[in-house]
Design an enzyme around this catalytic site. Structure first.
Site, PDB file in Angstrom:
ATOM      1  N   ARG A  92     -18.162   6.658  45.634  1.00 31.31           N
ATOM      2  CA  ARG A  92     -18.940   5.571  46.227  1.00 31.31           C
ATOM      3  C   ARG A  92     -19.894   4.922  45.238  1.00 31.31           C
ATOM      4  O   ARG A  92     -20.434   3.858  45.480  1.00 31.31           O
ATOM      5  CB  ARG A  92     -19.707   6.080  47.460  1.00 31.31           C
ATOM      6  CG  ARG A  92     -20.779   7.104  47.144  1.00 31.31           C
ATOM      7  CD  ARG A  92     -21.267   7.816  48.389  1.00 31.31           C
ATOM      8  NE  ARG A  92     -22.570   7.339  48.830  1.00 31.31           N
ATOM      9  CZ  ARG A  92     -23.258   7.871  49.837  1.00 31.31           C
ATOM     10  NH1 ARG A  92     -22.754   8.867  50.538  1.00 31.31           N
ATOM     11  NH2 ARG A  92     -24.414   7.402  50.185  1.00 31.31           N
ATOM     12  N   HIS A 101     -28.166   5.959  46.268  1.00 32.66           N
ATOM     13  CA  HIS A 101     -29.293   6.075  47.193  1.00 32.66           C
ATOM     14  C   HIS A 101     -30.408   5.095  46.876  1.00 32.66           C
ATOM     15  O   HIS A 101     -31.161   4.710  47.761  1.00 32.66           O
ATOM     16  CB  HIS A 101     -29.761   7.519  47.273  1.00 32.66           C
ATOM     17  CG  HIS A 101     -28.832   8.303  48.140  1.00 32.66           C
ATOM     18  ND1 HIS A 101     -27.697   8.883  47.635  1.00 32.66           N
ATOM     19  CD2 HIS A 101     -28.802   8.494  49.472  1.00 32.66           C
ATOM     20  CE1 HIS A 101     -27.028   9.436  48.634  1.00 32.66           C
ATOM     21  NE2 HIS A 101     -27.673   9.214  49.754  1.00 32.66           N
ATOM     22  N   ASN A 145     -20.104   6.373  54.568  1.00 29.31           N
ATOM     23  CA  ASN A 145     -20.206   6.234  53.108  1.00 29.31           C
ATOM     24  C   ASN A 145     -19.465   7.377  52.420  1.00 29.31           C
ATOM     25  O   ASN A 145     -18.659   7.164  51.523  1.00 29.31           O
ATOM     26  CB  ASN A 145     -21.672   6.253  52.653  1.00 29.31           C
ATOM     27  CG  ASN A 145     -22.512   5.230  53.379  1.00 29.31           C
ATOM     28  OD1 ASN A 145     -21.979   4.231  53.861  1.00 29.31           O
ATOM     29  ND2 ASN A 145     -23.800   5.475  53.489  1.00 29.31           N
ATOM     30  N   ASP A 146     -19.777   8.591  52.858  1.00 28.38           N
ATOM     31  CA  ASP A 146     -19.091   9.742  52.262  1.00 28.38           C
ATOM     32  C   ASP A 146     -17.655   9.849  52.775  1.00 28.38           C
ATOM     33  O   ASP A 146     -16.737  10.135  52.017  1.00 28.38           O
ATOM     34  CB  ASP A 146     -19.859  11.029  52.559  1.00 28.38           C
ATOM     35  CG  ASP A 146     -20.998  11.227  51.570  1.00 28.38           C
ATOM     36  OD1 ASP A 146     -20.757  11.029  50.371  1.00 28.38           O
ATOM     37  OD2 ASP A 146     -22.122  11.542  51.999  1.00 28.38           O
ATOM     38  N   ARG A 169     -32.986   9.890  57.544  1.00 29.47           N
ATOM     39  CA  ARG A 169     -32.650  10.686  56.347  1.00 29.47           C
ATOM     40  C   ARG A 169     -33.910  11.411  55.890  1.00 29.47           C
ATOM     41  O   ARG A 169     -34.854  10.774  55.419  1.00 29.47           O
ATOM     42  CB  ARG A 169     -32.197   9.760  55.214  1.00 29.47           C
ATOM     43  CG  ARG A 169     -30.842   9.102  55.420  1.00 29.47           C
ATOM     44  CD  ARG A 169     -30.492   8.273  54.183  1.00 29.47           C
ATOM     45  NE  ARG A 169     -29.099   7.870  54.162  1.00 29.47           N
ATOM     46  CZ  ARG A 169     -28.655   6.678  54.567  1.00 29.47           C
ATOM     47  NH1 ARG A 169     -29.496   5.779  55.018  1.00 29.47           N
ATOM     48  NH2 ARG A 169     -27.372   6.393  54.500  1.00 29.47           N
ATOM     49  N   GLU A 209     -18.356  13.600  57.717  1.00 31.79           N
ATOM     50  CA  GLU A 209     -18.346  12.878  56.437  1.00 31.79           C
ATOM     51  C   GLU A 209     -17.183  13.309  55.557  1.00 31.79           C
ATOM     52  O   GLU A 209     -17.036  12.822  54.443  1.00 31.79           O
ATOM     53  CB  GLU A 209     -19.656  13.147  55.676  1.00 31.79           C
ATOM     54  CG  GLU A 209     -20.888  12.815  56.476  1.00 31.79           C
ATOM     55  CD  GLU A 209     -22.160  12.935  55.658  1.00 31.79           C
ATOM     56  OE1 GLU A 209     -22.524  11.965  55.004  1.00 31.79           O
ATOM     57  OE2 GLU A 209     -22.778  14.018  55.696  1.00 31.79           O
ATOM     58  N   CYS A 220     -22.816   5.790  61.317  1.00 34.58           N
ATOM     59  CA  CYS A 220     -24.099   5.468  60.682  1.00 34.58           C
ATOM     60  C   CYS A 220     -23.989   5.151  59.196  1.00 34.58           C
ATOM     61  O   CYS A 220     -24.990   5.090  58.505  1.00 34.58           O
ATOM     62  CB  CYS A 220     -25.107   6.595  60.903  1.00 34.58           C
ATOM     63  SG  CYS A 220     -24.665   8.113  60.069  1.00 34.58           S
ATOM     64  N   ARG A 270     -31.759  13.986  60.551  1.00 27.31           N
ATOM     65  CA  ARG A 270     -30.722  14.699  59.812  1.00 27.31           C
ATOM     66  C   ARG A 270     -31.403  15.676  58.878  1.00 27.31           C
ATOM     67  O   ARG A 270     -32.345  15.297  58.166  1.00 27.31           O
ATOM     68  CB  ARG A 270     -29.892  13.712  59.001  1.00 27.31           C
ATOM     69  CG  ARG A 270     -28.912  14.432  58.085  1.00 27.31           C
ATOM     70  CD  ARG A 270     -28.045  13.484  57.342  1.00 27.31           C
ATOM     71  NE  ARG A 270     -28.720  12.907  56.188  1.00 27.31           N
ATOM     72  CZ  ARG A 270     -28.159  12.006  55.389  1.00 27.31           C
ATOM     73  NH1 ARG A 270     -26.947  11.566  55.657  1.00 27.31           N
ATOM     74  NH2 ARG A 270     -28.809  11.542  54.352  1.00 27.31           N
TER      75      ARG A 270
HETATM   76  C1  PEP Z   1     -22.952   8.562  54.895  1.00 27.15           C
HETATM   77  O1  PEP Z   1     -22.442   9.304  54.067  1.00 27.15           O
HETATM   78  O2  PEP Z   1     -22.330   7.623  55.447  1.00 27.15           O
HETATM   79  C2  PEP Z   1     -24.352   8.729  55.284  1.00 27.15           C
HETATM   80  C3  PEP Z   1     -24.870   8.035  56.273  1.00 27.15           C
HETATM   81  O3  PEP Z   1     -25.096   9.591  54.548  1.00 27.15           O
HETATM   82  P1  PEP Z   1     -25.689   9.266  53.088  1.00 27.15           P
HETATM   83  O4  PEP Z   1     -25.412   7.820  52.794  1.00 27.15           O
HETATM   84  O5  PEP Z   1     -27.128   9.583  53.152  1.00 27.15           O
HETATM   85  O6  PEP Z   1     -24.901  10.192  52.228  1.00 27.15           O
HETATM   86 MG    MG Z   2     -23.459  11.159  53.491  1.00 27.72          MG
END
Ligand code: PEP
Ligand code: MG
Length: 723
Positions: free
Chosen positions: A617, A341, A606-607, A448, A583, A654, A484
């Protein structure tokens, strides 16, 4: 040892002094030429012609072995000891005993100090200890540049140009000055001849430290888990053996700060080989030592962030990074990973980020000039004029590209074959909103909300959040914003939340799971969101939904809050759209009803990718192993798009990949019509989509898939080159 002299002369005097006082025929100092090689820099007793000639690799021979293991070697029979290597030019074959200790400073290898004698004898514990104290002073003197002279191994420290090759975290290039997150404490007076005074300084500092830890404990209140952690911390602060070792160091001639650092260095060396539990404990000790060092030297204050600051740190959490605000021009981390993050924050700020730049925190000093090339994942520390001028050209090219993007900012994104693609931006801070008009985004596809929770030291209040959310909606000036709900857990740890002892936090109690099990905070946040909208259209989505029930349950909470707000006489939102983040792979296979119930779906790539490939990740070792354009992953995206089309559910993507032009192109070719990304990516992504024939790209992807390719990337890249 503290007498002033030129570098080489000083080294020569030290070896004489040590050999005499330890009654050995030989004393030698080996210093690092570079990471991997040691060089004999001074000797009494070995062949003087070997100085600056004899070299060995770390791990090679007994000396290289001391450097590699960062531990002493003490033997009465050197030639018979495993690892011994005969170096004819030194004439050392006549010596039987060998004692070598590492010269290191806070985990950084600087060299090896050796004594040898003809008589076969094992050195006593006291002798080993004495040599270690000398090595410690040598380390401090090396840091201060006391041995600068001719040759590679005697080059001045922290002066040369150094190139760090890391990993790309965020594209872009910048020129600035180093700003260390943890400034180095430099000890300018390692030796003292007044042990009484130094002992008193140490005791005074330790007392202060203990008081501060006691205060921490009383402030923990009734939180038993937090108390437990501080209790363990306190145990170290009160450890008699820790204090005793430092007092012994002082009696051996070190100053209080040098004694603290010597023990810290020893603890760090042990930390490398320790099991995870012990490492954790030794980290506590490291933290305490840092506090002591700062008290004793008065150094370590970060000071204010200077103009053009490039943050250099071992690693940093999103909360700490946010505390710096937007004053940073770039970030270079020694560890860190692209999916973390902190990286997302750097990306939202559109500042270049280099990760895994090994050794930079030990080499860089605050204020050093630095060039950061995020595209290639490299950083030039203290660059010379040639590098600087080449870099200037790169900056100019980047500027040209920016001008091109600015010229298409107000053009709607329609591909050459007439497909309309919505491009939205991701945000998480009020400060991100000014990018909305400048980037050409059509709204905020992902807001976020956890960043406000991460930057505070307690749960923010409802009124405070409502004001902030309302400000975000105002700033969007009628463009949609998708909020979110709180997504915490895994790497997003709230400082004021009880740390969960989970074996695998990424698969643990996080995001909506926390929200549903302990709905208090989520409900407060929902109220804040409802109030902030105050009659305006509202888009809200729940993170990390793994099965339909979770979505229905979260939505039921929202409905309850909606009724409550109505009964209190508050104005309800206009149109309310409730969506889910997809996700986890399981949700792609949810019952049809889920897709019908959700107003929209946003793919959190991402998740989703980390769970699809079972590849963390945040773990650089495995993260890059699986290409986003792997046919398996693209087929999953295709499946999600098909299911959403069947139920007429709006779907967007996203995750970070939406902001990479080639990935975005392939997603669009697979049918995605809405992509949400960091603002700086909108220009490059739009640039490629405007010129693309999505039907043709789709055919390229399908041909590669039919041909049995693992990833469609080579085929797509080849197609783009041809075009
Ligand atoms: C994701 O997981 O792709 C996402 C957008 O959420 P975050 O990166 O905040 O986990
Ligand atoms: Mg995520």
């Amino acid at each position: 040892m503290a007498e002033a002299a030129e570098g080489q002369e000083r080294l020569d005097r030290i070896v004489d002094l040590v050999a005499t006082s330890m009654a050995t025929e030989v004393c030698s100092i080996y210093l690092h030429r570079d990471e991997a090689t040691l060089e004999l820099c001074a000797t009494r007793g070995l062949n003087p012609d070997a100085v600056h000639v004899t070299r060995m690799r770390v791990g090679e021979g007994l000396v290289g072995g001391v450097a590699r293991r960062r531990a002493p070697v003490n033997t009465a029979d050197a030639p018979g000891t495993k690892g011994f290597r005969y170096m004819p030019e030194t004439g050392e074959e006549v010596f039987s005993s060998f004692l070598g200790v590492p010269v290191q400073r806070l985990g950084e290898r600087l060299g090896v100090l050796v004594v040898q004698s003809k008589e076969a004898r094992q050195f006593t514990e006291d002798e080993v200890y004495a040599l270690e104290v000398v090595a410690m002073v040598l380390a401090e003197m090396t840091e201060l540049g006391a041995f600068t002279g001719e040759g590679e191994a005697l080059k001045p420290r922290h002066r040369q140009q150094v190139l760090f090759k890391g990993v790309m975290g965020q594209e872009g290039a910048t020129e600035g000055v180093v700003f260390l997150h943890d400034p180095r404490v430099v000890i300018s007076n390692p030796v003292s001849d007044d042990p009484e005074k130094e002992g008193a300084r140490l005791v005074e500092a330790v007392d202060k430290l203990r008081l501060s830890v006691d205060r921490m404990l009383s402030q923990a209140g009734g939180d038993s888990e937090q108390k437990e952690v501080i209790e363990a911390f306190r145990m170290f602060a009160y450890s008699r053996s820790w204090l005793r070792r430092m007092e012994e160091d002082i009696n051996a001639g070190l100053t209080a700060e040098a004694a603290v650092e010597k023990e810290q260095t020893a603890a760090r060396a042990r930390m490398r080989d320790a099991d995870p539990y012990l490492r954790e404990r030794l980290t506590d000790l490291d933290d305490l030592s840092n506090r002591l060092l700062r008290m004793l030297t008065g150094q370590g204050d970060r000071g204010t962030v200077p103009e053009g600051a490039v943050l250099v740190a071992r690693n940093i959490g999103p909360g700490e990074l946010l505390e710096y605000g937007r004053k940073l021009k770039g970030v270079v981390l020694e560890e860190g990973s692209v999916g973390s993050h902190a990286a997302i924050v750097a990306r939202a700020w559109a500042i270049p980020l280099v990760l895994q730049a090994q050794g930079i925190t030990t080499e860089a000093l605050s204020g050093d000039p630095i060039l950061v090339d995020g595209d290639q994942g490299i950083a030039h520390l203290r660059p010379d004029d040639m590098v600087r001028s080449a870099f200037g050209e790169k900056l100019a090219m980047a500027q040209q590209a920016q001008q091109r993007y600015a010229s298409i900012r107000d053009t709607k994104c329609v591909s050459e074959d007439g497909q309309r693609i919505e491009l939205m931006m991701n945000a998480g801070l009020m400060a991100d909103l000014p990018s909305l008009p400048t980037s050409g985004a059509e709204g905020v596809g992902l807001f976020r909300t956890e960043l406000q929770f991460l930057t505070r030291n307690k749960v923010p209040r409802r009124g405070e959040l409502a004001t902030l959310y309302s400000g975000v909606i105002d700033a969007a000036q009628g463009l949609p914003v998708v909020f979110r709900t709180l997504d915490i857990g895994s790497d997003k740890v709230l400082p004021y939340m009880k740390a969960q002892d989970e074996p695998n936090p990424a698969l643990g109690w996080r995001a909506i799971r926390v929200g549903l099990d302990k709905p208090g905070v989520m409900r407060m946040q929902l109220q804040a969101l409802l109030r902030a909208h105050d009659g305006r259209d509202m888009n809200i989505m729940f993170p990390f939904i793994a099965q339909m029930e979770e979505f229905l349950e979260a939505r039921a909470h929202l409905t309850r809050e909606l009724h409550r707000e109505a009964s209190l006489g508050h104005k309800l939102p206009g149109t309310l759209r409730i969506g889910a983040m997809l996700e986890t792979p399981s949700l792609a296979f949810a019952p049809r009803r889920f897709f019908e119930e959700a107003d929209f779906i946003s793919i959190g790539g991402n998740d989703l990718k980390q769970f699809f490939f079972a590849a963390d990740r945040e773990n650089e070792r495995v993260r890059r192993r699986y290409d986003t354009l792997n046919v398996s992953f693209l087929s999953l995206i295709e499946k999600i798009v098909t299911r959403c089309t069947q139920s007429d559910t709006h779907v967007s993507f996203c995750g970070e990949d939406a902001g990479r032009p080639v990935e975005a192109l392939c997603f669009a070719a697979m049918g995605l019509r809405c992509l949400s990304m960091r603002p700086a990516s909108i220009g490059p992504v739009k640039n490629i989509l405007l010129k693309a024939d999505l039907g043709e790209v789709r055919r390229v992807i399908e041909a590669a898939r039919d041909a049995g390719d693992q990833s469609v990337r080579p085929a797509v890249m080849e197609y783009l080159r041809r075009r």
